[in-house]
Scaffold this motif. Structure first.
Motif, short mmCIF file in Angstrom:
data_model
loop_
_atom_site.label_atom_id
_atom_site.label_comp_id
_atom_site.label_asym_id
_atom_site.label_seq_id
_atom_site.Cartn_x
_atom_site.Cartn_y
_atom_site.Cartn_z
N GLU A 33 0.78 -1.06 0.01
CA GLU A 33 0.15 0.18 -0.04
C GLU A 33 0.89 1.16 0.00
O GLU A 33 2.11 1.22 0.29
N LEU A 34 0.31 2.29 -0.37
CA LEU A 34 1.02 3.61 -0.43
C LEU A 34 1.17 4.10 0.95
O LEU A 34 0.20 4.39 1.69
N ALA A 35 2.55 4.28 1.11
CA ALA A 35 2.61 5.27 2.48
C ALA A 35 2.60 6.59 2.55
O ALA A 35 2.22 7.20 1.27
N PRO A 36 2.50 7.45 3.50
CA PRO A 36 2.32 8.70 3.47
C PRO A 36 3.28 9.42 2.58
O PRO A 36 4.41 9.00 2.41
N GLU A 37 3.04 10.27 1.87
CA GLU A 37 3.60 11.00 0.89
C GLU A 37 4.96 11.67 1.51
O GLU A 37 4.77 12.20 2.31
N GLN A 38 6.04 11.27 0.73
CA GLN A 38 7.34 11.61 1.37
C GLN A 38 7.88 13.01 0.58
O GLN A 38 7.81 13.16 -0.73
N LEU A 39 8.32 14.23 1.08
CA LEU A 39 8.79 15.26 0.47
C LEU A 39 10.25 15.56 0.59
O LEU A 39 10.86 15.31 1.57
N GLU A 40 10.77 15.65 -0.50
CA GLU A 40 12.54 16.05 -0.48
C GLU A 40 12.60 17.46 -0.80
O GLU A 40 12.13 18.02 -1.74
N VAL A 41 13.52 17.96 -0.15
CA VAL A 41 13.74 19.21 -0.39
C VAL A 41 15.39 19.34 -0.93
O VAL A 41 16.15 18.83 -0.17
N GLU A 42 15.69 20.17 -1.92
CA GLU A 42 17.04 20.17 -2.30
C GLU A 42 17.40 21.55 -2.82
O GLU A 42 16.19 22.41 -3.51
N GLU A 43 18.57 21.77 -2.67
CA GLU A 43 18.76 23.39 -3.09
C GLU A 43 20.02 23.41 -4.00
O GLU A 43 21.06 22.62 -3.71
N THR A 44 20.01 23.70 -5.22
CA THR A 44 20.92 23.60 -6.23
C THR A 44 20.99 24.47 -7.14
O THR A 44 20.02 25.37 -7.58
N ILE A 172 13.09 23.19 18.69
CA ILE A 172 13.51 24.47 18.47
C ILE A 172 14.60 24.38 17.39
O ILE A 172 15.79 24.08 17.39
N GLY A 173 13.95 24.99 16.40
CA GLY A 173 14.92 25.03 14.83
C GLY A 173 15.49 26.52 14.91
O GLY A 173 14.78 27.42 14.88
N LYS A 174 17.04 26.49 14.93
CA LYS A 174 17.39 27.76 14.78
C LYS A 174 17.94 27.80 13.18
O LYS A 174 18.70 27.40 12.68
N VAL A 175 16.76 28.85 12.60
CA VAL A 175 16.78 28.99 11.16
C VAL A 175 17.16 30.39 10.84
O VAL A 175 17.58 30.56 9.72
N PRO A 184 14.85 27.85 1.39
CA PRO A 184 15.55 26.57 1.58
C PRO A 184 15.50 26.15 2.87
O PRO A 184 15.24 25.13 3.35
N THR A 185 16.30 26.75 3.74
CA THR A 185 16.51 26.51 5.28
C THR A 185 15.14 26.24 5.92
O THR A 185 14.71 25.30 6.68
N ILE A 186 14.01 27.25 5.67
CA ILE A 186 12.83 27.22 6.21
C ILE A 186 12.05 25.82 5.76
O ILE A 186 11.34 25.18 6.40
N ALA A 187 12.12 25.59 4.50
CA ALA A 187 11.72 24.68 3.80
C ALA A 187 12.08 23.16 4.57
O ALA A 187 11.41 22.30 5.09
N LYS A 188 13.40 23.15 4.97
CA LYS A 188 14.01 21.74 5.47
C LYS A 188 13.81 21.67 7.01
O LYS A 188 13.37 20.87 7.67
N ALA A 189 13.34 23.00 7.53
CA ALA A 189 13.22 23.16 8.83
C ALA A 189 11.69 22.81 9.09
O ALA A 189 11.23 22.05 10.24
N ILE A 190 10.82 23.09 8.31
CA ILE A 190 9.30 22.60 8.47
C ILE A 190 9.17 21.15 8.38
O ILE A 190 8.52 20.41 9.07
N GLN A 191 10.12 20.60 7.09
CA GLN A 191 10.19 19.10 7.13
C GLN A 191 10.52 18.37 8.32
O GLN A 191 10.14 17.35 8.79
#
Length: 395
Positions: A33-44, A172-175, A184-191
């Motif tokens: 079965e499908l697991a919850p969707e995973q989101l990948e964050v990449e910065e390039t 506590i995410g120091k962003v 991108p930092t916030i995107a990764k911190a939210i994840q």
């Protein structure tokens, strides 16, 4: 084409996991079965053709240039002596002092400048710290400590500063460091916060649009071209945070739900002009918070508070924890946001006690609908206050 501009790529990944029943997808002798969707964050860095290829890729959820983020800095601040014993005006204004809920069993995330873990307001709290900057781990600015104190700070010297003062686990995410931050930092911190089980994510930061325009001009662009490119990047980042919010909501269908609360910004100067809410608060699915002040005829919108908000909260002369100990008084939508995040934790606790889980859609609905106009001065515009001042559950 400008060189050296980095892009954020949000990619979705669908993962098949084994299931014990026959309702999934059969692969040979096993059913999946499908697991919850995973989101990948990449910065390039990306070429023009690479960007076009990614836009056509169905797994690309969002593609946006990495924009600078800045602290939504307080418009005024001052150190204060030990306040009078009792609750701060913000605690009373949102009804936290009369609520039977205290944030028990709820996890909150504060994405900010870090925290002073030695402050007495955080004694006994499991502080899970992650540093997304190149600065030292703890709070060097004081902003994150102040916001965290409003959300879950314990009583200090007989003064109540925390809305949800019995929260025992905080992420506590120091962003934001000395050089600011980036989208991108916030995107990764939210994840990270979602994966760590946050029920509520609080963010008092915003995109530095003028700073990005200046950066493009410094790279040799004329102001017209720089503004046009910056506006396109701004639009793409709104979509980025909308997609991130969608990921958070989708995750809540399978596990504990999470909501995101963000400051609307302090760029307005009433009555001369008003500025609309900025990203990330402008993203669909993110709760945008405006600031209120006390006045003789009731609470009114603070002169600096941006409009197009969902709800509002106390944001002027807010007393909370200060780096190094003691208290400070700050004003800004940054100070209103943790009041809403703290009240969200109280509503999440109520929902958890009633149903055994936190549903993000129900939590968001309860939180926004809790707003009231009863204590507000007459003549307040809906765009500036949303549903009104947030209220804690009373039963």
């Amino acid at each position: 084409m400008l060189k050296g501009i980095k892009y954020i790529i949000l990619r979705s990944r669908e993962i098949l996991v084994p299931t014990t029943d026959n309702l999934g997808i059969r692969r040979g002798a096993r059913t999946f079965e499908l697991a919850p969707e995973q989101l990948e964050v990449e910065e390039t860095e990306l070429s023009y053709s690479e960007r076009n290829d990614l836009r056509r890729d169905p797994q690309t959820r969002a593609l946006a240039p990495a924009l600078p983020l800045k602290l939504i800095a307080p418009v005024e601040s001052k150190d204060v002596a030990t306040p009078t014993t009792g609750s701060t005006w913000g605690i009373e204004a949102v009804g936290a002092n009369s609520s039977p809920f205290d944030g028990s069993n709820i996890t909150v995330a504060v994405l900010d400048t870090g925290i002073d873990p030695s402050h007495p307001a955080f004694t006994g709290v499991d502080l899970v710290q992650k540093n997304f900057t190149t600065d030292s781990d703890n709070d060097l600015n004081g902003h994150g400590t102040h916001c965290a104190g409003t959300i879950f700070g314990q009583d200090v010297e007989g003064t109540r500063i925390g809305v949800a003062r019995n929260i025992k686990r905080a992420l506590i995410g120091k962003v934001l460091g000395s050089g600011g931050g980036s989208s991108p930092t916030i995107a990764k911190a939210i994840q990270w916060a979602v994966n760590e089980g946050a029920h509520v994510i609080s963010m008092s930061l915003g995109i530095d649009f003028p700073g990005y325009v200046r950066n493009l001009i410094d790279r040799g662009l004329q102001i017209e071209a720089a503004t046009s490119i910056a506006l396109e990047g701004y639009r793409a980042n709104i979509n980025l945070f909308t997609q991130l919010s969608g990921f958070v909501q989708a995750n809540g269908l399978f596990a504990q739900g999470t909501i995101i609360v963000a400051a609307s910004g302090n760029e307005s100067n009433r009555p001369s002009y008003e500025v609309s809410v900025a990203p990330p608060a402008a993203g669909t699915g993110v709760i945008a918070v405006g600031a209120l002040q006390e006045s003789a005829s009731g609470f009114s919108v603070a002169r600096f508070s941006n409009d197009q908000v969902d709800i509002c909260a106390p944001g002027v002369d807010v007393i909370s924890a200060k780096v190094g100990g003691g208290f400070s008084s700050l004003s800004g939508t940054s100070m209103a946001t943790p009041h809403v995040a703290g009240v969200a934790a109280l509503w999440a606790q109520r929902q958890l006690a009633l149903t055994g889980r936190v549903n993000d859609q129900v939590l968001m609905s309860r939180l926004i609908s809790s707003g009231t106009l009863k204590s507000l001065a007459s003549g307040q515009e809906i765009n500036n206050i949303g549903t009104g001042i947030v209220q804690a559950p009373q039963s």
